[in-house]
Design a protein around this motif. Structure first.
Motif, mmCIF file in Angstrom:
data_model
loop_
_atom_site.group_PDB
_atom_site.id
_atom_site.type_symbol
_atom_site.label_atom_id
_atom_site.label_comp_id
_atom_site.label_asym_id
_atom_site.label_seq_id
_atom_site.Cartn_x
_atom_site.Cartn_y
_atom_site.Cartn_z
ATOM 1 N N LEU A 39 -9.871 -0.673 15.383
ATOM 2 C CA LEU A 39 -10.969 0.281 15.421
ATOM 3 C C LEU A 39 -10.699 1.439 14.471
ATOM 4 N N GLY A 40 -11.725 1.810 13.704
ATOM 5 C CA GLY A 40 -11.670 2.997 12.868
ATOM 6 C C GLY A 40 -12.531 4.091 13.466
ATOM 7 N N ILE A 41 -12.017 5.320 13.497
ATOM 8 C CA ILE A 41 -12.764 6.447 14.054
ATOM 9 C C ILE A 41 -12.876 7.549 13.016
ATOM 10 N N SER A 42 -14.107 8.007 12.793
ATOM 11 C CA SER A 42 -14.351 9.191 11.971
ATOM 12 C C SER A 42 -14.882 10.292 12.875
ATOM 13 N N PHE A 43 -14.611 11.529 12.502
ATOM 14 C CA PHE A 43 -15.059 12.678 13.286
ATOM 15 C C PHE A 43 -15.959 13.566 12.433
ATOM 16 N N ASP A 44 -17.156 13.826 12.944
ATOM 17 C CA ASP A 44 -18.094 14.706 12.263
ATOM 18 C C ASP A 44 -17.979 16.088 12.906
ATOM 19 N N TYR A 45 -17.245 16.980 12.239
ATOM 20 C CA TYR A 45 -17.004 18.305 12.807
ATOM 21 C C TYR A 45 -17.742 19.399 12.036
ATOM 22 N N GLY A 46 -18.682 18.979 11.200
ATOM 23 C CA GLY A 46 -19.544 19.950 10.536
ATOM 24 C C GLY A 46 -19.018 20.503 9.242
ATOM 25 N N SER A 47 -18.020 19.840 8.635
ATOM 26 C CA SER A 47 -17.491 20.328 7.355
ATOM 27 C C SER A 47 -18.478 20.034 6.230
ATOM 28 N N ASN A 48 -18.277 20.701 5.107
ATOM 29 C CA ASN A 48 -19.158 20.521 3.961
ATOM 30 C C ASN A 48 -19.191 19.083 3.470
ATOM 31 N N HIS A 49 -18.089 18.378 3.611
ATOM 32 C CA HIS A 49 -17.968 17.063 2.984
ATOM 33 C C HIS A 49 -18.046 15.888 3.959
ATOM 34 N N ASN A 50 -18.263 16.149 5.248
ATOM 35 C CA ASN A 50 -18.389 15.045 6.200
ATOM 36 C C ASN A 50 -19.475 14.044 5.803
ATOM 37 N N ALA A 51 -20.595 14.572 5.320
ATOM 38 C CA ALA A 51 -21.718 13.701 4.970
ATOM 39 C C ALA A 51 -21.401 12.780 3.805
ATOM 40 N N LYS A 52 -20.430 13.174 2.974
ATOM 41 C CA LYS A 52 -19.998 12.329 1.851
ATOM 42 C C LYS A 52 -18.932 11.334 2.278
ATOM 43 N N GLU A 53 -18.005 11.793 3.119
ATOM 44 C CA GLU A 53 -16.860 10.972 3.498
ATOM 45 C C GLU A 53 -17.199 9.877 4.507
ATOM 46 N N ILE A 54 -17.910 10.253 5.564
ATOM 47 C CA ILE A 54 -18.063 9.332 6.694
ATOM 48 C C ILE A 54 -18.768 8.027 6.316
ATOM 49 N N PRO A 55 -19.850 8.044 5.509
ATOM 50 C CA PRO A 55 -20.444 6.763 5.106
ATOM 51 C C PRO A 55 -19.460 5.857 4.372
ATOM 52 N N LEU A 56 -18.547 6.437 3.602
ATOM 53 C CA LEU A 56 -17.536 5.635 2.901
ATOM 54 C C LEU A 56 -16.537 5.043 3.891
ATOM 55 N N ALA A 57 -16.153 5.825 4.888
ATOM 56 C CA ALA A 57 -15.249 5.313 5.923
ATOM 57 C C ALA A 57 -15.879 4.123 6.639
ATOM 58 N N LYS A 58 -17.143 4.269 7.003
ATOM 59 C CA LYS A 58 -17.858 3.182 7.676
ATOM 60 C C LYS A 58 -17.961 1.955 6.781
ATOM 61 N N MET A 59 -18.279 2.169 5.504
ATOM 62 C CA MET A 59 -18.412 1.061 4.556
ATOM 63 C C MET A 59 -17.117 0.264 4.445
ATOM 64 N N HIS A 60 -15.991 0.959 4.313
ATOM 65 C CA HIS A 60 -14.712 0.257 4.160
ATOM 66 C C HIS A 60 -14.334 -0.489 5.437
ATOM 67 N N CYS A 61 -14.572 0.116 6.590
ATOM 68 C CA CYS A 61 -14.287 -0.581 7.850
ATOM 69 C C CYS A 61 -15.132 -1.850 7.972
ATOM 70 N N GLU A 62 -16.409 -1.726 7.668
ATOM 71 C CA GLU A 62 -17.291 -2.902 7.754
ATOM 72 C C GLU A 62 -16.859 -3.975 6.763
ATOM 73 N N ARG A 63 -16.420 -3.566 5.584
ATOM 74 C CA ARG A 63 -15.959 -4.521 4.575
ATOM 75 C C ARG A 63 -14.768 -5.332 5.090
ATOM 76 N N LEU A 64 -13.930 -4.697 5.886
ATOM 77 C CA LEU A 64 -12.739 -5.353 6.417
ATOM 78 C C LEU A 64 -12.967 -5.994 7.784
ATOM 79 N N GLY A 65 -14.190 -5.891 8.287
ATOM 80 C CA GLY A 65 -14.486 -6.475 9.598
ATOM 81 C C GLY A 65 -13.884 -5.684 10.747
ATOM 82 N N ILE A 66 -13.703 -4.368 10.537
ATOM 83 C CA ILE A 66 -13.123 -3.497 11.554
ATOM 84 C C ILE A 66 -14.237 -2.638 12.162
ATOM 85 N N ASN A 67 -14.322 -2.613 13.481
ATOM 86 C CA ASN A 67 -15.315 -1.781 14.146
ATOM 87 C C ASN A 67 -15.102 -0.317 13.788
ATOM 88 N N HIS A 68 -16.208 0.426 13.702
ATOM 89 C CA HIS A 68 -16.133 1.830 13.294
ATOM 90 C C HIS A 68 -16.979 2.695 14.215
#
Length: 217
Positions: free
Chosen positions: A27-56
């Motif tokens: 399992l991969g977990i991302s945290f949205d804590y309201g930083s300036n760059h969360n909106a840029k980072e989190i979709p990439l985290a989800k994309m890579h997890c999905e690419r590897l077949g890992i739940n996110h």
């Protein structure tokens, strides 16, 4: 056997660890804590997890932006420019951020019968981020094992290496670092001037990786 959770931001370090330990991660977990760059980072985290077949999962921590003081939570113009060695970069510290995220991840690990929580802090973080230092990782690992029935452990395999050395690992894994995000300002392109952008440039140069990151002029 997949027995681990990873805290995955979408940045260079956590994405490298994701691929480095992919056979262990359930399992991969991302945290949205309201930083300036969360909106840029989190979709990439989800994309890579999905690419590897890992739940996110993305877990909202909006209370942090309401009650915590950090330039990372105050908009792009609040982010200082310059190298991490400069004192003004201390304003980007979000107090006990890793402690909060790790505590949640530890609870989720026990809830799912998983044994390990992985985090990708590195030696370059130690200068200004107290909850990235080896003594903190050691302490929270002991607390996790003492406070869970399944003795969840916290593992931070990059604690004693630099971001450049992490990039070397990523190069061996054939990672495309344009599919990661570093900039604390969170604009349409990397600003190229904040501490994380400068650190990104230095790491890619250290690993002899051609930096094709789109930077602002």
């Amino acid at each position: 056997m997949k027995d681990s959770i990873i805290i995955v931001s979408g940045g260079m370090d956590s994405i490298t660890l994701l691929y480095d330990k992919k056979d262990e991660i359930a399992l991969g977990i991302s945290f949205d804590y309201g930083s300036n760059h969360n909106a840029k980072e989190i979709p990439l985290a989800k994309m890579h997890c999905e690419r590897l077949g890992i739940n996110h999962l993305t877990i909202p921590l909006d209370f942090m932006s309401k009650y915590f003081k950090s330039s990372l939570l105050d908009g792009a113009t609040a982010i200082p420019e310059g190298h991490y060695t400069e004192d003004n970069m201390k304003s980007t510290v979000v107090p006990f951020r890793n402690g909060i995220m790790l505590s949640i991840a530890i609870g989720i690990a026990e809830s799912h019968g998983l044994k390990k929580v992985l985090i990708a802090n590195h030696a370059g973080d130690h200068t200004i981020y107290p909850d990235c230092r080896p003594e903190f990782i050691t302490a929270i690992d002991r607390a996790a094992q003492a406070g869970t029935f399944v003795n969840v452990s916290v593992e931070a395999p990059y604690t004693d290496i630099t971001k450049g050395e992490i990039a070397v690992i990523g190069k061996k894994l054939k990672l495309d670092y344009t599919e990661t995000w570093s900039c604390y300002k969170g604009g349409n392109k990397h600003c190229g001037k904040c501490g994380t952008c400068i650190e990104r440039k230095e790491a890619l140069a250290f690993a002899d990786i051609n930096d094709t990151t789109p930077y602002e002029a």
